[in-house]
Design a protein around this motif. Structure first.
Motif, PDB file in Angstrom:
ATOM      1  N   SER A   1       1.013  -1.373  -0.254  1.00 24.22           N
ATOM      2  CA  SER A   1       0.312  -0.086   0.053  1.00 24.22           C
ATOM      3  C   SER A   1       1.083   1.462  -0.060  1.00 24.22           C
ATOM      4  N   GLU A   2       1.710   1.197   0.111  1.00 22.35           N
ATOM      5  CA  GLU A   2       2.641   2.649   0.309  1.00 22.35           C
ATOM      6  C   GLU A   2       3.360   2.431  -0.954  1.00 22.35           C
ATOM      7  N   LEU A   3       3.232   1.807  -2.071  1.00 20.13           N
ATOM      8  CA  LEU A   3       3.822   2.104  -3.279  1.00 20.13           C
ATOM      9  C   LEU A   3       2.387   1.801  -3.865  1.00 20.13           C
ATOM     10  N   THR A   4       1.250   2.345  -4.021  1.00 24.18           N
ATOM     11  CA  THR A   4      -0.415   2.519  -4.622  1.00 24.18           C
ATOM     12  C   THR A   4      -0.518   3.015  -3.982  1.00 24.18           C
ATOM     13  N   GLU A   5      -0.768   4.079  -2.774  1.00 25.46           N
ATOM     14  CA  GLU A   5      -0.962   4.935  -2.187  1.00 25.46           C
ATOM     15  C   GLU A   5       0.100   6.403  -3.081  1.00 25.46           C
ATOM     16  N   ALA A   6       1.393   6.074  -2.898  1.00 23.75           N
ATOM     17  CA  ALA A   6       2.463   7.351  -2.735  1.00 23.75           C
ATOM     18  C   ALA A   6       2.063   7.517  -4.926  1.00 23.75           C
ATOM     19  N   LEU A   7       1.311   6.044  -5.283  1.00 19.64           N
ATOM     20  CA  LEU A   7       1.297   6.621  -7.049  1.00 19.64           C
ATOM     21  C   LEU A   7      -0.425   7.088  -6.935  1.00 19.64           C
ATOM     22  N   ARG A   8      -1.098   6.841  -6.439  1.00 19.68           N
ATOM     23  CA  ARG A   8      -3.280   7.453  -6.252  1.00 19.68           C
ATOM     24  C   ARG A   8      -2.942   8.572  -6.689  1.00 19.68           C
ATOM     25  N   PRO A   9      -2.305   9.485  -6.267  1.00 18.47           N
ATOM     26  CA  PRO A   9      -2.812  11.271  -6.864  1.00 18.47           C
ATOM     27  C   PRO A   9      -2.423  11.322  -8.174  1.00 18.47           C
ATOM     28  N   THR A  10      -1.548  10.481  -9.367  1.00 13.39           N
ATOM     29  CA  THR A  10      -1.120  11.557 -10.390  1.00 13.39           C
ATOM     30  C   THR A  10      -1.242  10.214 -11.171  1.00 13.39           C
TER      31      THR A  10
ATOM     32  N   ALA B   1      -2.759   2.502  -9.748  1.00 13.74           N
ATOM     33  CA  ALA B   1      -2.273   2.797  -8.074  1.00 13.74           C
ATOM     34  C   ALA B   1      -3.548   1.283  -8.376  1.00 13.74           C
ATOM     35  N   ARG B   2      -4.700   1.253  -8.833  1.00 21.25           N
ATOM     36  CA  ARG B   2      -6.417   0.107  -8.813  1.00 21.25           C
ATOM     37  C   ARG B   2      -5.758  -0.894  -9.277  1.00 21.25           C
ATOM     38  N   ARG B   3      -4.629  -0.745  -9.987  1.00 24.72           N
ATOM     39  CA  ARG B   3      -3.982  -1.569 -10.621  1.00 24.72           C
ATOM     40  C   ARG B   3      -3.745  -2.867  -9.800  1.00 24.72           C
ATOM     41  N   ILE B   4      -2.526  -2.565  -9.392  1.00 21.55           N
ATOM     42  CA  ILE B   4      -1.846  -3.487  -8.649  1.00 21.55           C
ATOM     43  C   ILE B   4      -2.866  -3.429  -6.966  1.00 21.55           C
ATOM     44  N   GLU B   5      -3.458  -3.026  -6.499  1.00 19.99           N
ATOM     45  CA  GLU B   5      -4.096  -3.606  -5.585  1.00 19.99           C
ATOM     46  C   GLU B   5      -5.129  -4.579  -6.330  1.00 19.99           C
ATOM     47  N   ALA B   6      -5.264  -4.294  -6.929  1.00 26.36           N
ATOM     48  CA  ALA B   6      -5.793  -5.496  -7.996  1.00 26.36           C
ATOM     49  C   ALA B   6      -5.654  -7.267  -8.000  1.00 26.36           C
ATOM     50  N   GLU B   7      -3.832  -7.055  -8.223  1.00 29.15           N
ATOM     51  CA  GLU B   7      -2.972  -7.591  -7.930  1.00 29.15           C
ATOM     52  C   GLU B   7      -2.750  -7.859  -7.003  1.00 29.15           C
ATOM     53  N   ALA B   8      -2.667  -6.939  -5.647  1.00 32.16           N
ATOM     54  CA  ALA B   8      -2.670  -8.339  -4.742  1.00 32.16           C
ATOM     55  C   ALA B   8      -3.365  -9.052  -4.160  1.00 32.16           C
ATOM     56  N   VAL B   9      -4.684  -9.137  -4.285  1.00 33.17           N
ATOM     57  CA  VAL B   9      -5.407  -9.818  -3.413  1.00 33.17           C
ATOM     58  C   VAL B   9      -5.689 -11.237  -3.811  1.00 33.17           C
TER      59      VAL B   9
END
Length: 863
Positions: free
Chosen positions: A841-850, A855-863
């Motif tokens: 989530s540290e990576l996804t939260e860093a990506l989310r603003p821009t 970010a959503r794709r990476i989160e989906a891969e981790a599920v």
């Protein structure tokens, strides 16, 4: 004196293969007072000669703690064998006392008493040792294991079957591990049928079933009123025995009731223990107990009522009090025999024989103090196992089967156990579902029978109750190696239990989250009945804090030893760290897998047991340690031409191309190739076939779902991002090497380190990162007590020593800003390494603003 650290090491540890209490005692600069040793020796005169000699040479009061703790445990009735006192680095006034123990609670209490005692004598004050010992003895009794349970547990341990007490207070044990475990409480086992226990506790139902099965039983009936009891007693041919329907240990039992008055007294006595009362035919003869385990007769004893014999001078009361001083007698079931009670029932039994408690018995005259012969009411036992006729053996086994018990105590009354029961009108009066076995283990006369071993044999046969267990340790790569081994084992149909830095997994499902590499997590796997194969990642911290959770494992793996966590828990050098990791290697019973390219690992081979196989692994096929080992006929695993090769002497077999292994990142991640080599060796040592190993290596994927924070790859607009838990020099160097192998472009590092490392170690990490990366962004993660910015300053200092140019070095304390800064330095085709990550989530939260879609794709891969 002050206890500045205290740990109970419950399994094999840095100091001993058995449980120890480790305490660091600080004397705050006070030397031992004159006369302290003399006062200690005077108060504890039975100290061993070795302990006395060591006390005579003590230089500070803390030197006395360990020998005094050991003596206090002995005086409390819980002696232990191993102990030592060690110096403490950088503190001349402190000592590390290591004391073996039998009972953890006694050891902890003894440490506190020892401190109080030494401080009192140091100050020239009195100390009430007798009161302290009494309290310690009470603690020992509170946590003691029952005699019967202890006999079974000891028998299991002699067979090499692991035994684990489920709770500190209960006599409930797990014998064996994983899916091969058995439960034990007293002599009731996990295989004991609960319906059978209910039947056995209903004496009338037991008699009915036994009668139907053709087993001889006394005539009688169950009643609820005195009138019914007297009516049934009148119909019997002779005296009656009256007892509660569902009591045990002889409670409420009265024999030879011949008159209405005797029946009335006996009925009222039995009603104290049960609403329903059995009135049955009194069988003339002796009281015998036959122990049935499985389908065998384990032992038989003639039980005698508690009695005393007169000398013409002493009263019955004085004779009983004298007999109760026998050290073999104790309260309840804590000793071989139980103290003889002097109560109303004993008084009534004496009256039947014409005596009172204050009567002086003539010399040679014996009197009974109970109408039954239960050991729990003071009786004694004589072994008669060899006298049982075959017919009686068959009857007892049939009785146990009829009730449905795997372990049963069959109570028989007859004139002579050596004669067939039916010929002498003997019979079974009870079947016990939780029979005490101390009468068989420790008979007053005759041959002792190992009833505990008979119960263990009935439970396990020839099995040792163990599941295959692999322990993995080292500085880097433990989690990936553990998961590789477990994944391969699971492919073969085995249910695996795995402990890792990310959690505990049972058959692929995470049941605990967090850093689970210590004692408690390993026990969670070993106590799970769903586990057929255990893989235990074992970290430095777990070994030092609680010791190992297992007495031995089948295969140990030591991956590498490098600088990490130094300066913590008394471990200050890499050599000392290697000794900690070697604890795991030394507990292997079958094989140890060692890194042939690591001198610390290679050195461990000389301290292993002679019959333990060593398997080496190496990335370099020409490694001299590996080659000498193979030339001597040993086994090893190495890399040659991108192929994993398993070598056994002259036979060298290619298993898999590393580029087919997802974990290798197309052959670029040499550290993961090394992990795969180690896993291959461990699997081969565990008996897996070559095809099974190759299948496992090809199909294991180290992504954010299956192996989070271990070289997880993500594409961020053409930039390859590697997310890894790396937090030491060796890990960062390996990641930088991998990143360079993946791209002809630039390699950017976003790095941090935990704050509990020494300043010099943090500087070294910064220097290593500067050497490995083209661009560097330093951030902060867990400072662990340090001021904000201080860890990053040390990393930056090291990076500058590594001569990285100022415009290629940036510091952003916030992790999200640091990741965005690192990505801003990258072009498509570059590789960014995000080290010391604690969550995807540290990576996804860093990506989310821009970059919200990424970010959503990476989160989906981790599920």
């Amino acid at each position: 004196m002050r206890i500045i650290e205290k740990r109970f090491l419950r399994g094999p540890n840095l100091y001993s293969a058995t449980p120890c209490l480790m305490a660091v005692i600080d004397t705050a600069g006070l030397d031992a007072a004159p006369g302290l040793v003399a006062r200690l020796v005077a108060l504890l005169p039975d100290l061993s000669p070795e302990a006395s000699a060591r006390l005579a040479a003590l230089s500070c009061a803390a030197d006395a703690v360990e020998p005094v703790v050991m003596e206090l445990q002995r005086l409390a009735g819980a002696p232990a064998d191993f102990s030592q006192t060690l110096d403490v680095a950088r503190n001349a006034h402190a000592r590390r006392a290591v004391c073996g123990y039998r009972t953890e609670q006694v050891a902890g209490a003894a440490l506190n008493v020892a401190i109080d005692l030494i401080e009192a004598l140091q100050a020239g004050k009195e100390f009430d040792l007798a009161a302290a010992i009494a309290e310690l003895h009470e603690v020992a009794e509170d946590y003691a294991i029952g005699t019967s349970t202890g006999a079974v547990v000891s028998a299991a341990e002699r067979r090499g079957i692991p035994a684990l007490r489920i709770t500190d207070e209960a006599n409930l044990f797990q014998l064996g591990w994983g899916s091969r475990q058995k439960r034990l409480q007293a002599t009731i086992t996990g295989a004991t049928n609960s319906i059978a226990v209910g039947i056995a506790s209903d004496k009338q139902l037991t008699k009915t079933l036994l009668d139907q099965a053709g087993c001889p039983v006394p005539a009688g009936a169950t009643v609820t009123t005195l009138a019914e009891a007297q009516r049934v007693a009148r119909r019997l041919d002779g005296p009656a025995t009256i007892k509660p329907l569902d009591a045990n240990q002889g409670k409420g039992v009265t024999t030879i009731c011949a008159t209405p008055e005797e029946v009335e007294r006996a009925f009222e006595h039995a009603r104290k223990y049960s609403r329903h009362v059995i009135v049955e035919e009194f069988l003339e003869g002796r009281d015998y107990r036959v122990l049935v385990t499985g389908c065998k007769i384990a032992a038989a004893s003639w039980r005698r009522p508690p009695c005393v014999t007169g000398d013409g001078k002493a009263t019955v009361r004085e004779l009983v009090e004298l007999e109760n001083l026998n050290p073999a007698r104790g309260e309840g079931h804590t000793n071989i025999l139980t103290k003889i009670p002097m109560d109303a029932l004993a008084s009534a039994i004496l009256a039947k024989q014409g005596y009172e408690f204050d009567s002086v018995l003539p010399a040679g005259v014996s009197v009974d103090l109970r109408g039954n012969a239960n050991l729990s009411t003071g009786g004694t036992a004589e072994d008669v196992t060899d006298l049982l006729p075959e017919e009686t053996r068959d009857i007892c086994i049939r009785a146990a089967r009829t009730i449905g018990l795997d372990v049963a105590g069959i109570d028989i009354i007859c004139q002579d156990i050596a004669q067939p029961l039916r010929e002498q009108k003997g019979g079974i009066i009870e079947v016990n579902a939780a029979p005490g076995i101390r009468m068989h283990q420790y008979p007053s006369r005759g041959t002792p029978r190992d009833a505990g071993a008979a119960i263990v044999e009935a439970l396990f046969g020839q099995d040792d109750g163990r599941i295959p267990t692999v322990a993995v340790t080292g500085t880097n790569g433990k989690t990936t190696t553990s998961l590789l081994i477990a994944h391969t084992a699971r492919l073969t149909g085995q249910r695996t239990g795995v402990t890792t830095t990310e959690g505990v997994y049972i058959d692929g499902q995470r049941i605990m989250a967090g850093d689970c590499t210590g004692y408690r997590s390993a026990r969670a796997v070993l106590t799970s009945p769903e586990v057929d194969f255990a893989v235990l990642e074992t970290a430095r911290g777990g070994i030092l804090k609680r010791g190992l959770a297992y007495d031995k494992c089948d295969v140990s793996v030591v991956l590498n030893i490098s600088s990490d966590h130094l300066g913590l828990d008394g471990v200050d050098t890499v050599e000392e760290l290697a000794k900690v990791k070697a604890v795991v290697a030394q507990r292997a019973s079958r094989a140890v897998v060692l890194n042939a390219e690591d001198d610390y690992c290679v050195a461990m081979a000389k301290d292993l047991l002679a019959d333990v196989e060593v398997l080496y692994f190496a990335l370099d096929a020409d490694n001299p340690v590996l080659l000498r080992h193979l030339e001597s006929g040993g086994r090893g695993v190495y890399l040659q031409d991108n192929t994993v090769v398993l070598a056994t002497g002259a036979r060298h077999e290619a298993l898999v191309d590393v580029r087919q292994m997802p974990v290798s990142l197309n052959g670029c991640a040499r550290y993961n190739i090394a992990n795969a080599l180690a896993a291959t060796a461990a699997l081969a040592a565990s008996g897996f076939g070559n095809a099974e190993i190759a299948d496992g290596m090809r199909s294991f994927v180290s992504d954010s779902k299956h192996n989070p924070l271990r070289s997880n790859l993500f594409d961020v607009d053409g930039v390859t991002v590697i997310v890894d838990y790396a937090h030491n020099c060796a890990a960062y160097a390996a990641l930088a090497e991998t990143a360079r192998a993946m791209t002809p472009g630039r390699v950017v590092g976003v790095v941090a380190a935990p704050g509990d490392r020494r300043d010099a170690d943090l500087v070294d990490i910064g220097r290593t990162c500067a050497a490995g990366f083209d661009e560097l962004v330093v951030y902060e993660t867990e400072n662990r007590g340090r001021a904000a910015g201080s860890v990053a300053d040390l990393l930056v200092q090291g990076a500058r020593l590594g001569r990285i140019a100022g415009d290629h070095l940036q510091c952003e304390l916030d992790v999200h800003k640091a990741i965005r800064a690192g990505l801003a330095m990258c072009q498509p085709g570059d590789v960014l390494v995000f080290g010391c990550g604690s969550s995807i989530s540290e990576l996804t939260e860093a990506l989310r603003p821009t970059k919200p879609e990424i970010a959503r794709r990476i989160e989906a891969e981790a599920v």
